[in-house]
Design an enzyme around this catalytic site. Structure first.
Site, PDB file in Angstrom:
ATOM      1  N   MET A 151      12.096  25.254   1.136  1.00 12.26           N
ATOM      2  CA  MET A 151      11.272  24.326   0.357  1.00 12.26           C
ATOM      3  C   MET A 151      12.138  23.462  -0.561  1.00 12.26           C
ATOM      4  O   MET A 151      11.891  22.277  -0.737  1.00 12.26           O
ATOM      5  CB  MET A 151      10.257  25.120  -0.485  1.00 12.26           C
ATOM      6  CG  MET A 151       9.176  24.258  -1.109  1.00 12.26           C
ATOM      7  SD  MET A 151       8.150  25.178  -2.270  1.00 12.26           S
ATOM      8  CE  MET A 151       7.389  26.382  -1.221  1.00 12.26           C
ATOM      9  N   TYR A 179      16.708  31.603   5.346  1.00 12.48           N
ATOM     10  CA  TYR A 179      15.534  32.351   5.814  1.00 12.48           C
ATOM     11  C   TYR A 179      15.570  32.523   7.329  1.00 12.48           C
ATOM     12  O   TYR A 179      15.888  31.571   8.048  1.00 12.48           O
ATOM     13  CB  TYR A 179      14.252  31.589   5.457  1.00 12.48           C
ATOM     14  CG  TYR A 179      13.924  31.590   3.994  1.00 12.48           C
ATOM     15  CD1 TYR A 179      13.731  32.787   3.309  1.00 12.48           C
ATOM     16  CD2 TYR A 179      13.776  30.392   3.313  1.00 12.48           C
ATOM     17  CE1 TYR A 179      13.408  32.775   1.961  1.00 12.48           C
ATOM     18  CE2 TYR A 179      13.445  30.370   1.969  1.00 12.48           C
ATOM     19  CZ  TYR A 179      13.266  31.572   1.298  1.00 12.48           C
ATOM     20  OH  TYR A 179      12.944  31.549  -0.024  1.00 12.48           O
ATOM     21  N   ARG A 214     -10.818  -0.513  14.944  1.00 11.87           N
ATOM     22  CA  ARG A 214     -10.681   0.217  13.694  1.00 11.87           C
ATOM     23  C   ARG A 214     -11.606  -0.491  12.718  1.00 11.87           C
ATOM     24  O   ARG A 214     -12.809  -0.513  12.943  1.00 11.87           O
ATOM     25  CB  ARG A 214      -9.205   0.228  13.249  1.00 11.87           C
ATOM     26  CG  ARG A 214      -8.908   1.272  12.193  1.00 11.87           C
ATOM     27  CD  ARG A 214      -7.428   1.365  11.842  1.00 11.87           C
ATOM     28  NE  ARG A 214      -6.887   0.150  11.251  1.00 11.87           N
ATOM     29  CZ  ARG A 214      -5.657   0.045  10.779  1.00 11.87           C
ATOM     30  NH1 ARG A 214      -4.821   1.078  10.816  1.00 11.87           N
ATOM     31  NH2 ARG A 214      -5.223  -1.092  10.252  1.00 11.87           N
ATOM     32  N   LYS A 240       0.841  -1.203   0.000  1.00 14.84           N
ATOM     33  CA  LYS A 240       0.000   0.000   0.000  1.00 14.84           C
ATOM     34  C   LYS A 240       0.877   1.255   0.000  1.00 14.84           C
ATOM     35  O   LYS A 240       2.044   1.196   0.387  1.00 14.84           O
ATOM     36  CB  LYS A 240      -0.915  -0.017   1.230  1.00 14.84           C
ATOM     37  CG  LYS A 240      -0.165  -0.028   2.555  1.00 14.84           C
ATOM     38  CD  LYS A 240      -1.097  -0.345   3.716  1.00 14.84           C
ATOM     39  CE  LYS A 240      -0.317  -0.364   5.023  1.00 14.84           C
ATOM     40  NZ  LYS A 240      -1.079  -0.973   6.119  1.00 14.84           N
TER      41      LYS A 240
END
Ligand SMILES: *Cc1c(COP(=O)(O)O)cnc(C)c1O
Length: 388
Positions: A318, A271, A142, A44
């Site tokens: 980023m 930054y 669940r 998955k």
């Protein structure tokens, strides 16, 4: 335009997937399991970020019974890519998905009467008899029908000619910690259901309960099949579970030095000016940042360059992060840096990255973004098909 076919140049930041190590891990898992016990390769979420298609293909070559997936789209993608082995959908199915499941021979987990009835109708309309796995909740709360309410569903499935009760399963809340008392309570509840099935002479070929932690530490819960996810990728689910020697991490994260800078004392980096050089420093810029899934830390963590640790300085951007290479004078433009994985005799583990983001290995593996292309090595494909 098919960029992969066009041999498009790889960006100087990527995840590296060692298919040779994947294959070896699968062989070690297979060798560790009793012969009669099957294993399901849980692929998955793009095989926990490793690329579902190649992992599925190799796992099946190495003896997996089939693959476990979470969403319909994941399963259909594997079918489309040519995987013909059983595909077990571990999550929940909406009614609209059932015709697709039947059409493409996907195996559905069921746990409530409406889905069972609908699935039987869809299968009957296509003259098919489809296997289902009944999911039983034994304490995790669940997915699944409660263990003490499961028998009516068993009766319903058995009464439907278009359905075959191929599996019954449960899932542990905690299988990889030292304290196994809750896992054993869950197991006792699962046994209650199995005993009731046996008393009614209902035989189910695939009874399964274990994830990687259960496979390693709960041999009395192996039943007919275990469902291994993270262990295939060379990561042990905890530090206290049993370890299989030779299992190694499959994924590394790498980048090449894209810029080098010299700092004078008192000059700042990045930054927010989060780092001030205490003395003359030499720094390297790596073109990878939080937009690629690297944790948004500042002044913590490191990269490996020429086998040495280069500390991260300043805040992560980023698209870039900066490391101090003052102590690595041999570092040059486009030299390779390792953000996760091994270089020389040193290693930054998935757990080290998990600590940076206050999380766990599963989260780190699945959260590298797809703009970091997966580069497959030691296999027979150059790129895992990241975009299918
Ligand atoms: C994800 C999942 C697994 C695999 O778990 P690992 O800890 O990665 O081995 C097994 N069973 C179910 C139901 C799952 O959802």
């Amino acid at each position: 335009m098919n960029l992969i076919a066009a041999n498009f140049p790889l960006r100087p930041a990527w995840t590296e997937i060692d298919l040779g190590k994947l294959r070896r891990n699968l062989q070690l898992i297979r060798a560790d399991l009793p012969r009669a016990v099957k294993f399901l390769a849980v692929v998955k979420d793009e095989a926990y970020g490793h690329g579902a298609f190649d992992v599925a293909r190799i796992a099946i070559e190495e003896g997996a019974w089939g693959c476990g997936l979470s969403t319909l789209e994941e399963a259909l993608t594997l079918r489309e890519a040519g995987i013909t082995a059983p595909l077990l959908l571990l999550g929940e199915r909406q009614e609209a998905e059932l015709p697709w499941c039947v059409e493409h021979d996907l195996t559905v987990c069921v746990n409530e009467p409406h889905t069972i009835r609908k699935l039987a109708r869809v299968a009957a309309a296509r003259n098919k008899r489809v296997p289902v796995h009944l999911k039983i909740h034994t304490g995790m709360s669940r997915y699944g029908v409660r263990w003490d309410e499961a028998l009516p569903l068993v009766a319903q499935i058995v009464a439907e000619n278009a359905l075959q009760l191929e599996g019954v399963m449960t899932h542990f809340s905690q299988s990889d910690e030292v304290d196994k008392s809750f896992a054993n309570l869950q197991l006792a509840r699962f046994h209650e259901v199995l005993t009731a099935l046996a008393a009614r002479k209902i035989s189910v070929p695939l009874r399964h309960a274990c994830n990687s932690g259960g496979f390693l530490d709960l041999p009395h819960a192996h039943f007919d099949m275990v469902r291994t996810g993270i262990l295939m990728f060379g990561i042990f689910p905890s530090t206290v579970c049993r370890q299989i020697p030779g299992i190694e991490p499959v994924m590394s994260v790498k980048a090449k030095i894209a810029s080098l800078q010299k700092l004078k004392p008192g000059e700042v980096v990045g930054y927010g000016m989060r780092y001030t050089a205490p003395s003359e420093r030499r720094i390297a810029v790596l073109p990878i940042g939080y937009g690629d899934g690297f944790p948004r830390v500042r002044n913590t963590g490191c990269a490996l360059i020429h086998g040495k640790r280069a500390p991260l300085i300043g805040g992560i951007a980023m698209d870039a992060l900066m490391v101090d290479v003052t102590a690595i004078p041999e570092a040059q433009l486009w030299d390779e840096a390792v953000l996760m994985g091994r270089q020389g005799n040193d290693e930054i583990t998935v757990h080290d990255i998990a600590k940076l983001k206050n999380s766990v290995s599963y989260d780190v593996l699945t959260n590298w973004r797809l703009r970091l292309r997966r580069k497959a090595v030691n296999g027979d494909t150059r790129f895992i098909r990241a975009l299918i």
